[in-house]
Write an enzyme that holds these catalytic residues in place. Sequence first.
Site, PDB file in Angstrom:
ATOM      1  N   ARG A 236       0.793  30.712   8.740  1.00 13.19           N
ATOM      2  CA  ARG A 236      -0.237  30.239   7.021  1.00 13.19           C
ATOM      3  C   ARG A 236      -0.905  31.023   6.743  1.00 13.19           C
ATOM      4  NH1 ARG A 236       1.781  26.860   6.030  1.00 13.19           N
ATOM      5  NH2 ARG A 236       1.610  23.995   6.285  1.00 13.19           N
ATOM      6  N   HIS A 284       6.419  32.200   1.172  1.00 14.85           N
ATOM      7  CA  HIS A 284       6.627  30.337   1.611  1.00 14.85           C
ATOM      8  C   HIS A 284       7.600  29.682   1.129  1.00 14.85           C
ATOM      9  CE1 HIS A 284       3.305  27.556   3.226  1.00 14.85           C
ATOM     10  NE2 HIS A 284       4.323  27.514   3.523  1.00 14.85           N
TER      11      HIS A 284
HETATM   12  P1  NDP Z   1       3.262  23.344  17.125  1.00 13.38           P
HETATM   13  O1  NDP Z   1       1.417  22.475  17.059  1.00 13.38           O
HETATM   14  O2  NDP Z   1       4.038  22.518  17.650  1.00 13.38           O
HETATM   15  O3  NDP Z   1       2.444  24.561  17.467  1.00 13.38           O
HETATM   16  C1  NDP Z   1       1.296  25.716  18.005  1.00 13.38           C
HETATM   17  C2  NDP Z   1       1.357  26.460  18.868  1.00 13.38           C
HETATM   18  O4  NDP Z   1       0.108  27.327  18.986  1.00 13.38           O
HETATM   19  C3  NDP Z   1       1.583  25.795  20.535  1.00 13.38           C
HETATM   20  O5  NDP Z   1       1.642  26.652  21.216  1.00 13.38           O
HETATM   21  C4  NDP Z   1       0.000  25.864  20.556  1.00 13.38           C
HETATM   22  O6  NDP Z   1      -0.961  25.932  22.304  1.00 13.38           O
HETATM   23  C5  NDP Z   1      -0.410  27.204  19.739  1.00 13.38           C
HETATM   24  N1  NDP Z   1      -1.898  27.256  19.599  1.00 13.38           N
HETATM   25  C6  NDP Z   1      -2.815  26.645  18.660  1.00 13.38           C
HETATM   26  N2  NDP Z   1      -3.928  27.047  18.505  1.00 13.38           N
HETATM   27  C7  NDP Z   1      -4.092  28.006  19.183  1.00 13.38           C
HETATM   28  C8  NDP Z   1      -5.163  28.736  19.845  1.00 13.38           C
HETATM   29  N3  NDP Z   1      -6.646  28.508  19.063  1.00 13.38           N
HETATM   30  N4  NDP Z   1      -4.917  30.172  20.584  1.00 13.38           N
HETATM   31  C9  NDP Z   1      -2.957  29.620  21.048  1.00 13.38           C
HETATM   32  N5  NDP Z   1      -2.262  29.110  20.839  1.00 13.38           N
HETATM   33  C10 NDP Z   1      -2.629  27.976  19.760  1.00 13.38           C
HETATM   34  O7  NDP Z   1       4.077  23.947  15.589  1.00 13.38           O
HETATM   35  P2  NDP Z   1       4.510  24.217  15.286  1.00 13.38           P
HETATM   36  O8  NDP Z   1       4.806  25.534  15.672  1.00 13.38           O
HETATM   37  O9  NDP Z   1       5.761  23.311  14.886  1.00 13.38           O
HETATM   38  O10 NDP Z   1       4.443  25.474  14.243  1.00 13.38           O
HETATM   39  C11 NDP Z   1       3.270  26.366  13.683  1.00 13.38           C
HETATM   40  C12 NDP Z   1       3.220  26.383  12.568  1.00 13.38           C
HETATM   41  O11 NDP Z   1       3.925  26.956  12.030  1.00 13.38           O
HETATM   42  C13 NDP Z   1       2.548  25.571  11.401  1.00 13.38           C
HETATM   43  O12 NDP Z   1       1.110  24.762  11.719  1.00 13.38           O
HETATM   44  C14 NDP Z   1       2.598  25.423  10.072  1.00 13.38           C
HETATM   45  O13 NDP Z   1       1.546  25.720   9.927  1.00 13.38           O
HETATM   46  C15 NDP Z   1       3.670  26.605  10.133  1.00 13.38           C
HETATM   47  N6  NDP Z   1       4.603  26.712   9.312  1.00 13.38           N
HETATM   48  C16 NDP Z   1       4.928  27.296   7.881  1.00 13.38           C
HETATM   49  C17 NDP Z   1       6.293  27.512   7.877  1.00 13.38           C
HETATM   50  C18 NDP Z   1       6.310  27.977   6.538  1.00 13.38           C
HETATM   51  O14 NDP Z   1       7.650  28.168   5.887  1.00 13.38           O
HETATM   52  N7  NDP Z   1       6.237  29.499   7.023  1.00 13.38           N
HETATM   53  C19 NDP Z   1       7.214  25.836   7.804  1.00 13.38           C
HETATM   54  C20 NDP Z   1       6.695  25.239   8.769  1.00 13.38           C
HETATM   55  C21 NDP Z   1       5.930  25.078   9.239  1.00 13.38           C
HETATM   56  P3  NDP Z   1      -0.547  24.493  22.985  1.00 13.38           P
HETATM   57  O15 NDP Z   1       1.358  24.689  23.190  1.00 13.38           O
HETATM   58  O16 NDP Z   1      -1.131  25.320  23.759  1.00 13.38           O
HETATM   59  O17 NDP Z   1      -0.874  23.615  22.300  1.00 13.38           O
HETATM   60  C1  OXD Z   2       5.025  23.792   6.686  1.00 12.79           C
HETATM   61  C2  OXD Z   2       5.701  24.011   5.322  1.00 12.79           C
HETATM   62  O1  OXD Z   2       3.978  23.529   7.257  1.00 12.79           O
HETATM   63  O2  OXD Z   2       6.209  24.247   4.984  1.00 12.79           O
HETATM   64  O3  OXD Z   2       5.898  22.294   7.220  1.00 12.79           O
HETATM   65  O4  OXD Z   2       4.590  25.214   5.543  1.00 12.79           O
END
Ligand code: NDP
Ligand code: OXD
Length: 321
Positions: A236, A284
């Site tokens: 993000r 994005h």
């Molecule tokens: P998940 O919730 O599956 O994974 C998030 C990961 O981040 C987990 O491993 C989590 O740790 C880690 N995390 C969260 N907070 C912290 C912290 N404070 N310190 C260290 N690690 C942290 O999310 P997704 O993988 O499904 O998606 C990730 C992000 O990708 C979404 O939130 C979205 O913003 C972005 N996204 C962007 C898209 C685009 O087109 N650009 C499309 C889809 C998503 P833990 O495993 O320990 O909980």
């Molecule tokens: C999502 C994105 O969060 O597309 O899925 O950004």
Amino acid sequence: MNKGALALLVHGGTENWSPERWKRRFDEVCGNRRVWRLPDADCNPAEIHYAAVWKPAQGELAAFPNLRVIFNLGAGVDALMADTSLPKVPLVRVAVGDLTARMTEYVVLHVLMHHRQEPYLRACQQEKRWAPTSQWPAGAISVGIMGLGTLGSDAAQALRHLGFRVSGWSRSEKKIAGVECFHGSTQIDAFLQATDILVCLLPLTPDTRHILNRGLFARLNRNSPLGAPVLINAGRGGLQNEADILACLDDGTLGAASLDVYAIEPLPADSRFWTHPKVVLTPHNAADTDPDEISKYVARQIERFEAGGALENVVDPGRGY
Ligand code: NDP
Ligand code: OXD
């Protein structure tokens, strides 16, 4: 449990987020469940039990007194978490193979682009300049992934199969075959020191806002064949301090950046990112959510929920993701 009506609130503003397209898909997969595409003056808010949303306005969901579940039509829920009037019902996010595969494609594409010096080679082509530079094997490059969740762990495996040295950083401890896993604030320094290409797939939460800043970039490995560390952010825009990224690209703290997300979207025309020679920019769209797959995912979850089963991929409001 009786069949509840579903409200569709989609405000993405791009082709993929055309509300008509989503409505057609939901009508196809929801059987005889009523699907409302809002706004619609004939819809009685009390009849709505489920909402499938993308970027609803602040307060918009508070209008439904009998809501049972909110389905976010993407993976990131930061926009919803910022709504202080969000109804206190389960919030489900997207975690499906199609979205994950698309994000892994993006990550692999951009890691390879920097590893294989594509920006330099394209510039040479523009100038009709025959100037090959030496190459190095994938195994000479360490890719560090911030966020080892649904998306980060899949990208890590794909990069590992290509031969890169891969590590990852998450909040809680993880074990992924072939990937060196770090977690928490005590292990972030060790993670960064070993990283040549930093890929950010974190969610945006109060803990992660502006985590991508000069202090963090300065701790990345400076002794890789790439010359200077590379940043790839598809999480993000709020994760990044944009003034720091530009200053770090200008003074060499960062060698290059691939950015898919921005503090303000669409990216303003006067942003220096548009023309910066070290920036590879996408609007994005690292991983689009596909209406075909996501509408089925939501319909399946509602059917199971009404039959007394558990919802999957429910957001923890305390963690914010
Ligand atoms: P998940 O919730 O599956 O994974 C998030 C990961 O981040 C987990 O491993 C989590 O740790 C880690 N995390 C969260 N907070 C912290 C912290 N404070 N310190 C260290 N690690 C942290 O999310 P997704 O993988 O499904 O998606 C990730 C992000 O990708 C979404 O939130 C979205 O913003 C972005 N996204 C962007 C898209 C685009 O087109 N650009 C499309 C889809 C998503 P833990 O495993 O320990 O909980
Ligand atoms: C999502 C994105 O969060 O597309 O899925 O950004």
